[in-house]
Design a protein around this motif. Structure first.
Motif, PDB file in Angstrom:
ATOM      1  N   PRO A  17       3.171   3.556  -5.739  1.00  0.00           N
ATOM      2  CA  PRO A  17       3.858   3.780  -4.560  1.00  0.00           C
ATOM      3  C   PRO A  17       2.946   4.995  -3.722  1.00  0.00           C
ATOM      4  N   ILE A  18       3.089   5.049  -2.455  1.00  0.00           N
ATOM      5  CA  ILE A  18       2.521   5.944  -1.630  1.00  0.00           C
ATOM      6  C   ILE A  18       3.587   6.947  -1.152  1.00  0.00           C
ATOM      7  N   SER A  19       3.232   8.257  -1.330  1.00  0.00           N
ATOM      8  CA  SER A  19       4.093   9.285  -0.818  1.00  0.00           C
ATOM      9  C   SER A  19       4.184   9.307   0.864  1.00  0.00           C
ATOM     10  N   TYR A  23       0.609   8.943   2.798  1.00  0.00           N
ATOM     11  CA  TYR A  23       0.352   8.104   3.916  1.00  0.00           C
ATOM     12  C   TYR A  23      -0.058   8.413   5.221  1.00  0.00           C
ATOM     13  N   GLU A 196       1.204  -5.713   3.704  1.00  0.00           N
ATOM     14  CA  GLU A 196       0.943  -5.106   2.810  1.00  0.00           C
ATOM     15  C   GLU A 196      -0.172  -4.492   3.003  1.00  0.00           C
ATOM     16  N   GLU A 197      -0.293  -2.943   2.901  1.00  0.00           N
ATOM     17  CA  GLU A 197      -1.572  -2.083   3.115  1.00  0.00           C
ATOM     18  C   GLU A 197      -1.743  -1.596   1.576  1.00  0.00           C
ATOM     19  N   ARG A 214      -0.115   1.517  -2.611  1.00  0.00           N
ATOM     20  CA  ARG A 214       0.162   0.179  -1.963  1.00  0.00           C
ATOM     21  C   ARG A 214       1.611   0.608  -0.972  1.00  0.00           C
ATOM     22  N   HIS A 215       1.593  -0.063   0.208  1.00  0.00           N
ATOM     23  CA  HIS A 215       2.639   0.320   1.126  1.00  0.00           C
ATOM     24  C   HIS A 215       2.985  -1.158   1.653  1.00  0.00           C
ATOM     25  N   SER A 216       4.197  -1.644   1.601  1.00  0.00           N
ATOM     26  CA  SER A 216       4.640  -2.783   2.107  1.00  0.00           C
ATOM     27  C   SER A 216       5.777  -2.643   2.997  1.00  0.00           C
ATOM     28  N   HIS A 217       5.896  -3.361   4.311  1.00  0.00           N
ATOM     29  CA  HIS A 217       7.031  -3.503   5.119  1.00  0.00           C
ATOM     30  C   HIS A 217       7.047  -4.522   5.941  1.00  0.00           C
TER      31      HIS A 217
END
Length: 269
Positions: A17-19, A23, A196-197, A214-217
């Motif tokens: 997970p990305i902080s 980010y 998803e990045e 990974r960062h998703s939204h």
């Protein structure tokens, strides 16, 4: 016959997970040198004006639009993004940490900007309308709303299995490179886009580690007609629709980038 190669498969990739700070750092690497949209906003805004940018991020647009005669206020929900903006641009414009769905200003603006698909991030129609109603109340008579939206091409033809993959590489400040992978899928039935990045920083020197993040939204993936109805419901009129930063007319069903200029005048006469 057994496949001996099965015993030598590469280990499965791990994405952390990305902080918020990391980010913001990656966003800065990706976006700070992107300038194609700035000319669009420069030409669409008056020379003497009070501007509000919602979702200003690291401040590249607010900084470019700010001048002695043009006061700019940039709003973002991320303190880490605003810190990047302050570190990069100093005091060229005002930075305020604020939720764009709970805008608290007593003044009115000549232009309000929502660049680079920021409104898509609100996802829900009711939340988007809440934001737009507040924006409308903050615009002077004959003022304009300027924004960029992502519109899935031919949304009625999409299914949940439709996916888009993009790949970019950016130089890192201390050497090495940042690899960014973007995976986007659109569900036409729900009108949502899953974004998803994936970030793969590859430092040039030890002891920095090669880690994956990974960062998703979810994003609002409405059609052009649905978006225009939302703006109409919120009191906006006289739309100008462009499909590129050079003011080329928008081609519905083909263009995925919509640049919109909407007037607030009819509700303020």
């Amino acid at each position: 016959m057994n496949d001996s190669f099965n015993k030598h498969r590469e280990p499965e990739e791990i994405f952390l997970p990305i902080s918020a700070k990391r980010y913001a750092d990656f966003y800065s690497l990706e976006m700070n040198h992107f300038t194609r949209d700035i000319q669009f906003y420069q030409q669409s805004c008056k020379e003497r004006a009070l501007l509000l940018e919602l979702g200003c991020g690291t401040g590249r647009i607010s900084n470019s639009l700010s001048s002695q005669e043009r006061r700019v206020i940039g709003v973002d929900l991320s303190l880490d993004m605003l810190q990047q903006a302050r570190d990069s641009h100093g005091n060229t414009f005002e930075c305020i940490c604020m939720d764009m769905t709970e805008i608290a200003f007593t003044c009115q603006f000549d232009h309000i900007l929502i660049p680079y698909n920021t409104l898509n991030l609100l996802r829900n129609k009711q939340v988007i309308k809440k934001c737009l109603h507040q924006i409308h109340s903050l615009l002077k008579p004959d003022a304009t709303l300027l924004l960029q939206l992502h519109i899935p091409a031919s949304p009625e033809q999409h299914s949940g299995d439709d996916k888009i993959f993009q790949f970019q590489i950016f130089p890192m400040r201390n050497g090495g490179k940042l690899i960014k992978e973007t995976l986007r899928s659109h569900d036409a039935q729900s009108g949502e886009i899953l974004l998803e990045e994936r970030y793969r920083p590859r430092p040039a020197y030890p002891p920095l580690l090669r880690q994956n993040f990974r960062h998703s939204h979810f994003l609002a993936g409405f059609s052009l007609q649905q978006w225009l109805q939302i703006f109409t419901d919120c009191g906006f009129t006289d739309y100008l629709l462009y499909g590129d930063y050079d003011f080329r007319p928008f081609r519905d069903g083909t263009d995925s980038t919509l640049l919109l200029q909407a007037s607030s005048c009819t509700q303020k006469q």
